[in-house]
Design a protein around this motif. Structure first.
Motif, short mmCIF file in Angstrom:
data_model
loop_
_atom_site.label_atom_id
_atom_site.label_comp_id
_atom_site.label_asym_id
_atom_site.label_seq_id
_atom_site.Cartn_x
_atom_site.Cartn_y
_atom_site.Cartn_z
N TYR A 1 -2.59 -5.44 9.46
CA TYR A 1 -2.02 -6.33 8.45
C TYR A 1 -0.68 -6.91 8.94
O TYR A 1 -0.39 -8.08 8.74
CB TYR A 1 -1.80 -5.58 7.13
N GLY B 1 -1.93 -4.62 1.86
CA GLY B 1 -2.37 -4.01 3.11
C GLY B 1 -1.46 -2.89 3.56
O GLY B 1 -1.93 -1.81 3.92
N ILE B 2 -0.16 -3.13 3.53
CA ILE B 2 0.70 -2.07 4.06
C ILE B 2 0.86 -0.91 3.07
O ILE B 2 1.30 0.16 3.45
CB ILE B 2 2.08 -2.57 4.54
N TYR B 3 0.45 -1.10 1.81
CA TYR B 3 0.40 0.06 0.92
C TYR B 3 -0.93 0.78 1.06
O TYR B 3 -1.20 1.75 0.35
CB TYR B 3 0.62 -0.37 -0.54
N GLY B 4 -1.79 0.27 1.95
CA GLY B 4 -3.03 0.97 2.25
C GLY B 4 -4.15 0.71 1.25
O GLY B 4 -5.10 1.49 1.18
N LEU B 5 -4.07 -0.35 0.48
CA LEU B 5 -5.18 -0.68 -0.41
C LEU B 5 -6.35 -1.18 0.43
O LEU B 5 -6.17 -1.75 1.50
CB LEU B 5 -4.78 -1.79 -1.40
N LYS C 1 5.43 6.28 -1.72
CA LYS C 1 4.04 6.07 -2.13
C LYS C 1 3.92 5.90 -3.63
O LYS C 1 2.97 5.32 -4.14
CB LYS C 1 3.18 7.26 -1.70
N PHE D 1 -0.70 -9.08 2.40
CA PHE D 1 0.13 -8.29 3.31
C PHE D 1 0.68 -7.03 2.64
O PHE D 1 0.51 -5.92 3.14
CB PHE D 1 1.29 -9.14 3.83
N PHE D 2 1.29 -7.22 1.47
CA PHE D 2 1.89 -6.03 0.83
C PHE D 2 0.82 -5.05 0.35
O PHE D 2 0.98 -3.85 0.47
CB PHE D 2 2.84 -6.45 -0.29
N PRO E 1 5.61 3.06 1.87
CA PRO E 1 5.40 4.31 2.60
C PRO E 1 4.98 4.11 4.05
O PRO E 1 4.57 5.05 4.71
CB PRO E 1 4.29 5.00 1.80
#
Lengths: 373, 368, 243
Positions: free
Chosen positions: A6, C106-110, C80, C103-104, A218
């Motif tokens: 990403y 994505g980086i939170y892992g959704l 988290k 993007f956001f 995180p």
């Protein structure tokens, strides 16, 4: 891993969206490679040459003809006296002049030996040295002619000892400067682009405030850093590739060694530079500061890389300093691999230092990158 | 005018408050000039070479001793067969191999003629040709000693005089160049960044709607940098005089005036860059990527312009650094007066006016 | 258990910059699901305190947990569980609305599906259909702020921290913004909001007022007004700030 993707995607989008930057990243360096590689030559040609001939005899005229016949000299002007010649040198219109004294021919016939004044503008010391060699050679050849004439007349003269030195120029018989410079300048351009872009990148997000937003997520800092730097790694490798193609097509630069080896080395080398860029980014608050620091180091790296001036001639302490100059390693290796066909074993001592450098630099950079203050 | 003074004062505060940048601005040029003044030279010394002596006799030993005694070379390897040459070249251990033929000494005695092969790693052509020149002159000297009692008739002896730099010091060549590169890049970079920074942060608009004229705004922004760059120039000149013993044969005053002119040229170029770039990033990349290598390579700083291909000689004319280097060398080393550098001075002046003119036009278009 | 109900627990938390105590031994609790107003004049230490709670600034001393995690050692676990919207607009100007969300997320892992789903929901809710593919830079400030708030909620955090979210925004947008806050609180998200608009303080369940690095008052707006015998929060604030 997905998270890294990403970030990479986002970075690429930002890079390709910035229309003002694209030509600077991709066109400017290649243009410079093509143009500036022609500029970097120590070959001395077109020496502007003048003379004062106070004798005006057949011998003095013959001697001047020798200079006119040489391709190195542009015999521009005959000066009435030394004063005019010296003034022309001051103005910079001539690089050297010959001062043939009165009674030159008469004295030469009488004393068999005669001095002749050679004046060379020596501000560029090394060029002056070369010009001096050329002039001396022309005069010595002329001397030989006079001697040869003489030997025909009388055989009483003993044959002198002669040691012939036969120069053999390996890897570059024609002493082509471009062959030497193109790989080196390519290294510079790849280094500059990757260092400047990576050095500015994170500090830019710091300045516009988005870094804080990232820091409250995180995300692991290693993921973030890899994601941010990877696009520049790709750009560096891409530039190298296009540069190598241009080198082949335009300059016909040889590629004697293994291309894979060159790429493998470059992939490690760019890591050193990216680590350095990140490190600079971490210790600065504004892009301006980051760029000044990057500029400071890049100028030192360029001028002390052995690219334009030899490292061997530097004082010992300066030679030790160059051990910390990544460009030095890459310049040496790209020349070894491309021009000499050196293999893995040959470049190993340099490559291992580069690898160590990459590890140290990136550890420092990751360690100094703090999500918290 | 009062408003203007106030504005300039504000700019000074900006600069002096950022201690880190200030340190960089003054510290770096000094560090660079010291480093380069001492370290950079295009002389060829201490070149590592290897010997392949297939004769191993008195004559070859004598020559080897002479070469070992030269400051140009250090013999780091003695090799036994020809096949090792390639591998030591590939490792980059030596730059040249000196190969004495079999029966070198015998040939010299019997035939009066013997051969030495000078094999050079010519990837660096300058190094290679210089090495073979040095070696051939060492051989010539040895030959002359052998021939001492044989008279050679009719000799014209060149008596060379190295004008302006009798000892052929590299530092004479490099100090003016380093000074030029530093002044050029620092000045252009500083202005282009500081102006685009205001643009990026939106403060430029505030300044432009103020009663100050756009022209005054720009001058006000640039003025402190003239001051800073002049200090830099003074420090560099002092270092070259007292640390590197570069003479100032001409007028120090003229040198000062010319330096100020060149600084203004560089700042004007910085302003021009700022008008064509929207972000600091673009401005920096243009001033660094766009200016650094051309200034180093096309200015005559390291490589003589007269040896370049004609198109490049033409291009070099648009590099302001080229003209300033000519001026500095002229004043410091040749001791010439304004009369001799009038052309160069006028060119710099014209360039400055051109840069400013284009910038003003660009700003006007933007404002409309 | 009273303690389990507190999602933020702060005890004697301090942050020193040299000799200067930007935050001076503050203590408070925030309950799950409440809207907690964190008030104070500019420079009172609000932002510094908040940065310690969201794990981007280490406290000098004191104790604090956020969502049950320690602010010294477990900052990554805190991250988290929280969302954050900074004072300075912090989405990427040179990315489109859609790209910022992706993007956001994505980086939170959704997951891709989750991002897609969230994006539709969010775009519809904010009425951004027309501009999903426009650069964020081209949006008016009010829209940007609403977008930034929605992005901070993407990963459905337990607590969301808002640092002066309505600075420089027109009254209508401010109103809409607060409706969004209410909605998020209604869905169970705890809201921790700093502001210096005192009228906004009235919307909070409880407020604390910081003066010179210390918390001088902490209660519901109603009780505070009673205690200081004023009609508006503005007056409460003025009384406190003037000491």
């Amino acid at each position: 891993m997905k998270i890294i993707l990403y970030i990479i995607k986002k970075e690429f989008k930002q890079i390709f969206r910035n229309k003002g930057m694209l030509p600077i990243i991709f066109i400017l360096p290649l243009l410079q490679l093509v143009i500036l590689s022609n500029a970097a030559t120590y070959e001395i040609k077109n020496i502007q040459f003048g003379y004062v001939d106070a004798d005006n005899s057949s011998t003095s005229r013959e001697l001047i003809e020798q200079f006119e016949a040489s391709t190195y000299f542009n015999v521009s002007e005959k000066f009435p006296s030394e004063k005019e010649a010296s003034q022309a040198m001051q103005e910079g219109t001539i690089d050297a002049y010959l001062n043939i004294p009165t009674h030159f021919e008469r004295d030469l016939q009488k004393d068999k030996t005669k001095g002749i004044g050679v004046f060379i503008d020596a501000i560029d010391g090394s060029a002056a040295g070369v010009i001096n060699v050329y002039i001396t050679q022309i005069i010595q050849n002329y001397n030989k002619n006079i001697v040869a004439d003489l030997i025909q007349i009388s055989d009483t003269v003993q044959k002198p000892n002669s040691i012939e030195s036969i120069p053999l120029f390996w890897y570059n018989q024609t002493l082509n400067y471009k062959t030497f410079m193109v790989p080196g300048i390519l290294v510079l351009l790849v280094t500059m682009i990757t260092l400047f872009l990576s050095g500015m990148n994170i500090v830019r997000e710091k300045e516009i405030g988005t870094l804080e937003q990232i820091n409250v997520t995180p995300i692991r800092k290693s993921h973030f850093i890899i994601g941010k730097l990877f696009p520049f790694w790709i750009i560096g490798m891409g530039l190298l590739t296009i540069g190598l193609i241009l080198a082949k097509v335009i300059f016909n630069t040889p590629m004697l060694g293994n291309l894979g080896l060159l790429y493998a080395y470059t992939s490690v080398y760019i890591l050193v530079i990216l680590g350095m860029g990140l490190f600079i980014s971490n210790f600065t608050d504004t892009q301006q500061q980051a760029m000044f620091i990057a500029w400071f180091f890049i100028v030192i790296f360029i001028l002390m890389s052995g690219l334009f001036t030899p490292i061997e001639s530097m004082p010992k302490w300066a030679q030790i300093l160059t051990e910390f100059n990544p460009i030095k390693y890459f310049v040496e290796i790209i020349r070894m691999v491309m021009l000499k066909g050196s293999g893995f074993v040959d470049i190993f001592p340099l490559a291992i230092k580069t690898l160590a450098y990459a590890i140290v630099m990136n550890s420092l950079a990751v360690w100094s990158y703090k999500k918290t203050t | 005018m009062k408003r203007f003074v106030g504005f300039v004062r504000k700019e000074f505060y900006h600069i002096f408050r950022d201690k880190r940048s200030l340190f960089i601005l003054f510290g770096m040029p000094i560090a660079q000039i010291l480093l380069f003044g001492f370290a950079i030279t295009n002389e060829i010394n201490n070149v590592d070479i290897a010997i392949l002596d297939q004769a191993n006799d008195v004559a070859s030993k004598e020559i080897i001793n002479k070469i070992a005694a030269s400051k140009h070379f250090s013999i780091v390897d003695i090799i036994q067969q020809e096949s090792s040459i390639e591998s030591i070249f590939k490792k980059g251990k030596v730059k040249a191999v000196l190969q004495f033929e079999n029966n070198f000494g015998n040939n010299l005695i019997k035939e009066k003629q013997a051969n030495v092969q000078v094999l050079t790693d010519a990837t660096d052509p300058n190094m290679a040709s210089t090495i073979s020149n040095y070696i051939s002159s060492i051989l010539k000297k040895y030959q002359q000693e052998l021939n001492e009692n044989i008279s050679i008739d009719y000799q014209i002896i060149p008596q060379s005089r190295m004008v302006y730099n009798a000892e052929l010091k590299s530092v004479y060549m490099f100090v003016p160049g380093v000074m030029t590169v530093i002044l050029m890049l620092v000045s252009a970079m500083m202005t282009s960044i500081s102006i685009t920074r205001e643009k990026e942060q939106g403060t430029m608009e505030i300044l432009l709607v103020s009663p100050l004229k756009p022209f005054q705004v720009i001058i006000g922004k640039v003025f402190p940098y003239i001051f800073l760059s002049v200090i830099n120039a003074v420090v560099i000149v002092l270092l070259s005089i007292f640390v590197f013993n570069v003479p100032v044969n001409g007028s120090l005053f003229l040198l000062g005036i010319e330096s100020v002119l060149f600084i203004i040229t560089s700042l004007a170029l910085g302003i021009l860059i700022s008008t064509i770039s929207a972000t600091q990033q673009t401005a920096m990349m243009i001033s660094l990527m766009g200016l650094m290598l051309p200034t180093i390579l096309l200015s005559g700083f390291i490589f003589p312009i007269s040896s370049m291909p004609l198109p490049l000689q033409v291009i070099s004319n648009i590099i302001p650094a080229k003209w300033f280097i000519i001026i500095v060398k002229g004043i410091m080393l040749k001791g010439i007066g304004i009369g001799f550098v009038l052309k160069e001075t006028l060119i710099l002046l014209l360039m400055t006016l051109l840069f400013i003119g284009v910038s003003v036009k660009k700003y006007k278009i933007r404002l409309e | 258990m009273m303690k389990d109900n507190n999602v933020i627990q702060v005890e004697n938390l301090s942050k020193l910059f040299g000799d200067f105590a930007a935050v001076n031994q503050i203590s408070f609790q925030v309950k799950a699901g409440e809207i907690f107003g964190f008030l104070g004049a500019n420079g009172a230490g609000k932002t510094t305190a908040m940065k310690m709670l969201i794990g981007i600034s280490s406290p000098t001393s004191g104790k604090a947990t956020v969502a049950g995690f320690d602010v010294y050692k477990e900052t990554e676990s805190i991250k988290k569980n929280i969302g954050y919207m900074s004072q300075k607009f912090a989405l990427y100007d040179d990315l489109t609305v859609k790209e910022n969300i992706t993007f956001f997320g994505g980086i939170y892992g959704l997951s891709k599906k989750q991002i897609e789903h969230k994006r539709r929901e969010l775009v519809e809710e904010l009425g951004l259909q027309e501009v999903t593919n426009s650069l964020v830079a081209s949006l008016p400030l009010g829209w940007k702020q609403k977008l930034a708030f929605s992005v901070s909620l993407l990963h459905e955090p337990k607590i969301v921290f808002l640092d002066e979210p309505t600075g420089g925004v027109d009254p209508i947008t401010r109103r809409q913004f607060w409706e969004m806050i209410y909605k998020a609180a209604h869905n169970g998200t705890t809201i921790f909001v700093t502001t210096h608009y005192m009228d906004e303080a009235e919307y909070c369940d409880r407020v604390s007022i910081m003066v010179d690095g210390k918390i001088e008052a902490l209660d519901t707006p109603k009780k505070l007004k009673e205690h200081y015998k004023t009609d508006t929060m503005n007056d409460v604030f003025l009384k406190l700030a003037r000491g």
